[in-house]
Design a protein around this motif. Sequence first.
Motif, PDB file in Angstrom:
ATOM      1  N   TYR A  45       0.833  -1.198   0.000  1.00 55.22           N
ATOM      2  CA  TYR A  45       0.000   0.000   0.000  1.00 55.22           C
ATOM      3  C   TYR A  45       0.874   1.256   0.000  1.00 55.22           C
ATOM      4  N   ALA A  46       1.937   1.245   0.796  1.00 57.71           N
ATOM      5  CA  ALA A  46       2.815   2.408   0.886  1.00 57.71           C
ATOM      6  C   ALA A  46       3.489   2.698  -0.444  1.00 57.71           C
ATOM      7  N   GLN A  47       3.915   1.650  -1.152  1.00 60.81           N
ATOM      8  CA  GLN A  47       4.561   1.849  -2.453  1.00 60.81           C
ATOM      9  C   GLN A  47       3.587   2.439  -3.464  1.00 60.81           C
ATOM     10  N   ILE A  48       2.362   1.963  -3.457  1.00 65.46           N
ATOM     11  CA  ILE A  48       1.347   2.491  -4.389  1.00 65.46           C
ATOM     12  C   ILE A  48       1.033   3.943  -4.049  1.00 65.46           C
ATOM     13  N   LYS A  49       0.886   4.238  -2.769  1.00 68.26           N
ATOM     14  CA  LYS A  49       0.590   5.601  -2.333  1.00 68.26           C
ATOM     15  C   LYS A  49       1.732   6.546  -2.678  1.00 68.26           C
ATOM     16  N   SER A  50       2.968   6.119  -2.426  1.00 66.96           N
ATOM     17  CA  SER A  50       4.131   6.961  -2.673  1.00 66.96           C
ATOM     18  C   SER A  50       4.321   7.237  -4.160  1.00 66.96           C
ATOM     19  N   SER A  51       4.090   6.221  -4.988  1.00 69.78           N
ATOM     20  CA  SER A  51       4.341   6.361  -6.421  1.00 69.78           C
ATOM     21  C   SER A  51       3.225   7.089  -7.150  1.00 69.78           C
ATOM     22  N   TYR A  52       1.971   6.862  -6.732  1.00 67.32           N
ATOM     23  CA  TYR A  52       0.829   7.337  -7.528  1.00 67.32           C
ATOM     24  C   TYR A  52      -0.170   8.190  -6.752  1.00 67.32           C
ATOM     25  N   GLY A  53       0.046   8.332  -5.435  1.00 67.19           N
ATOM     26  CA  GLY A  53      -0.869   9.133  -4.636  1.00 67.19           C
ATOM     27  C   GLY A  53      -2.239   8.517  -4.461  1.00 67.19           C
ATOM     28  N   ILE A  54      -2.347   7.200  -4.642  1.00 70.90           N
ATOM     29  CA  ILE A  54      -3.636   6.507  -4.572  1.00 70.90           C
ATOM     30  C   ILE A  54      -3.694   5.642  -3.312  1.00 70.90           C
ATOM     31  N   SER A  55      -4.751   5.813  -2.545  1.00 75.23           N
ATOM     32  CA  SER A  55      -4.965   4.984  -1.359  1.00 75.23           C
ATOM     33  C   SER A  55      -5.951   3.871  -1.667  1.00 75.23           C
ATOM     34  N   ALA A  56      -5.814   2.764  -0.943  1.00 76.18           N
ATOM     35  CA  ALA A  56      -6.745   1.644  -1.099  1.00 76.18           C
ATOM     36  C   ALA A  56      -8.093   1.983  -0.480  1.00 76.18           C
ATOM     37  N   LEU A  57      -9.128   1.325  -0.953  1.00 74.55           N
ATOM     38  CA  LEU A  57     -10.454   1.413  -0.351  1.00 74.55           C
ATOM     39  C   LEU A  57     -10.517   0.431   0.820  1.00 74.55           C
ATOM     40  N   THR A  58     -11.176   0.832   1.893  1.00 75.35           N
ATOM     41  CA  THR A  58     -11.260  -0.001   3.092  1.00 75.35           C
ATOM     42  C   THR A  58     -12.548  -0.809   3.091  1.00 75.35           C
ATOM     43  N   LEU A  59     -12.450  -2.107   3.383  1.00 77.11           N
ATOM     44  CA  LEU A  59     -13.641  -2.936   3.538  1.00 77.11           C
ATOM     45  C   LEU A  59     -14.303  -2.641   4.873  1.00 77.11           C
ATOM     46  N   SER A  60     -15.618  -2.470   4.859  1.00 79.44           N
ATOM     47  CA  SER A  60     -16.369  -2.372   6.101  1.00 79.44           C
ATOM     48  C   SER A  60     -16.377  -3.740   6.779  1.00 79.44           C
ATOM     49  N   ASP A  61     -16.326  -3.735   8.111  1.00 79.74           N
ATOM     50  CA  ASP A  61     -16.360  -5.010   8.846  1.00 79.74           C
ATOM     51  C   ASP A  61     -17.727  -5.284   9.455  1.00 79.74           C
ATOM     52  N   THR A  62     -18.760  -4.534   9.007  1.00 77.39           N
ATOM     53  CA  THR A  62     -20.107  -4.754   9.514  1.00 77.39           C
ATOM     54  C   THR A  62     -21.080  -5.001   8.365  1.00 77.39           C
ATOM     55  N   HIS A  63     -22.149  -5.707   8.663  1.00 80.26           N
ATOM     56  CA  HIS A  63     -23.173  -6.020   7.668  1.00 80.26           C
ATOM     57  C   HIS A  63     -23.796  -4.731   7.142  1.00 80.26           C
ATOM     58  N   PRO A  64     -23.990  -4.610   5.835  1.00 79.16           N
ATOM     59  CA  PRO A  64     -24.648  -3.404   5.300  1.00 79.16           C
ATOM     60  C   PRO A  64     -26.091  -3.306   5.768  1.00 79.16           C
ATOM     61  N   VAL A  65     -26.680  -2.114   5.571  1.00 81.92           N
ATOM     62  CA  VAL A  65     -28.017  -1.812   6.079  1.00 81.92           C
ATOM     63  C   VAL A  65     -28.933  -1.460   4.913  1.00 81.92           C
ATOM     64  N   ALA A  66     -30.150  -2.022   4.938  1.00 82.58           N
ATOM     65  CA  ALA A  66     -31.138  -1.712   3.897  1.00 82.58           C
ATOM     66  C   ALA A  66     -31.425  -0.218   3.887  1.00 82.58           C
ATOM     67  N   GLY A  67     -31.590   0.338   2.698  1.00 82.99           N
ATOM     68  CA  GLY A  67     -31.866   1.750   2.531  1.00 82.99           C
ATOM     69  C   GLY A  67     -30.629   2.606   2.363  1.00 82.99           C
ATOM     70  N   THR A  68     -29.449   2.037   2.623  1.00 81.28           N
ATOM     71  CA  THR A  68     -28.207   2.799   2.528  1.00 81.28           C
ATOM     72  C   THR A  68     -27.976   3.302   1.113  1.00 81.28           C
ATOM     73  N   ALA A  69     -27.561   4.550   0.977  1.00 80.58           N
ATOM     74  CA  ALA A  69     -27.168   5.095  -0.318  1.00 80.58           C
ATOM     75  C   ALA A  69     -25.804   4.530  -0.697  1.00 80.58           C
ATOM     76  N   ILE A  70     -25.692   4.039  -1.915  1.00 80.89           N
ATOM     77  CA  ILE A  70     -24.467   3.396  -2.382  1.00 80.89           C
ATOM     78  C   ILE A  70     -24.089   3.890  -3.769  1.00 80.89           C
ATOM     79  N   LYS A  71     -22.828   3.663  -4.110  1.00 79.00           N
ATOM     80  CA  LYS A  71     -22.356   3.882  -5.469  1.00 79.00           C
ATOM     81  C   LYS A  71     -21.586   2.647  -5.911  1.00 79.00           C
ATOM     82  N   VAL A  72     -21.853   2.222  -7.132  1.00 80.33           N
ATOM     83  CA  VAL A  72     -21.157   1.090  -7.743  1.00 80.33           C
ATOM     84  C   VAL A  72     -20.185   1.694  -8.754  1.00 80.33           C
ATOM     85  N   VAL A  73     -18.883   1.491  -8.517  1.00 79.16           N
ATOM     86  CA  VAL A  73     -17.860   2.211  -9.283  1.00 79.16           C
ATOM     87  C   VAL A  73     -17.137   1.241 -10.211  1.00 79.16           C
ATOM     88  N   SER A  74     -17.410   1.349 -11.506  1.00 82.98           N
ATOM     89  CA  SER A  74     -16.838   0.439 -12.495  1.00 82.98           C
ATOM     90  C   SER A  74     -15.559   1.006 -13.092  1.00 82.98           C
TER      91      SER A  74
END
Length: 290
Positions: free
Chosen positions: A142-171
């Motif tokens: 992660y540090a090498q990617i961040k240092s070279s390209y300024g891009i951080s990883a996306l973090t996985l949530s550790d809790t079950h999602p909730v109905a009604g939540t606003a979401i975005k699907v990013v292709s």
Amino acid sequence: MRKPLVAALFALVIAGAGVVPAVAAPAPAPAEQASTAQAPHAQPALRAVDFAGTVALSNCSGSVIRMPNSEDDDPALVLSNGHCLETGFPEPGEVIVDQSSTRSFSLLNSAGTKVATLRASKVAYSTMTDTDVTIYQLTRTYAQIKSSYGISALTLSDTHPVAGTAIKVVSGYWKRIYSCNIDGFVYRLKEGGWTWKDSVRYTSACNTIGGTSGSPVIDTSTGKVVAVNNTGNEDGETCTENNPCEVDTSGNVTIHQGINYAEETYQIVPCFGLDNKLDLSRTGCTLPKP
């Protein structure tokens, strides 16, 4: 499942599958800036969601992900679908771990522009049983990617999602962002010989297409990944490939033509420990085992 794009386009010729024709990908849409204005009922502020950290595969979408406790010097991980695996769909009941891979990924910045090619060292985990995920380990941290390209990883949530939540699907493949809400959860989602548990059903605005397989599903209030996009009922058929059906706890079967689905990702978190190593025997890990 939402077919990998090459397979999907080929299937148009042989089976008339309802996916997009073989045309050039549309120009990248501007990164969507979500409003942070507070509604009268004090709804949570929304996070701006863009393409940063997403990747394009040869036939699918994906994202560079980290667990909540991942360290910067850990080898980075890429999340996509089980059915996007370069060696073909895992069979029902099949679980693949620590399989050698040199697959490449186009890393995108916030505007959807490719800034680097990342490469896998192995498939850490892949299955289409209970869920539909492939997790690659990369050759860079992660540090090498961040240092070279300024891009951080996306973090996985550790809790079950909730109905009604606003979401975005990013292709990352199509450089397109879909906005909708979690409509609810499906006890069992069945497609061909595969069955997935506790799947996410979108509201109709997320009309994902072939090539969006593996896209991260992001909770706009937290900015965390809560699911991975994987399928939709294209033709109104029942329980056939590309036409998943919903099965409730009593065995009743329903279909929703034009509605799309994702597989939850919170259950991945307990299965990765120190140095981002997969350990399916860890406490709380419920992913299928080989």
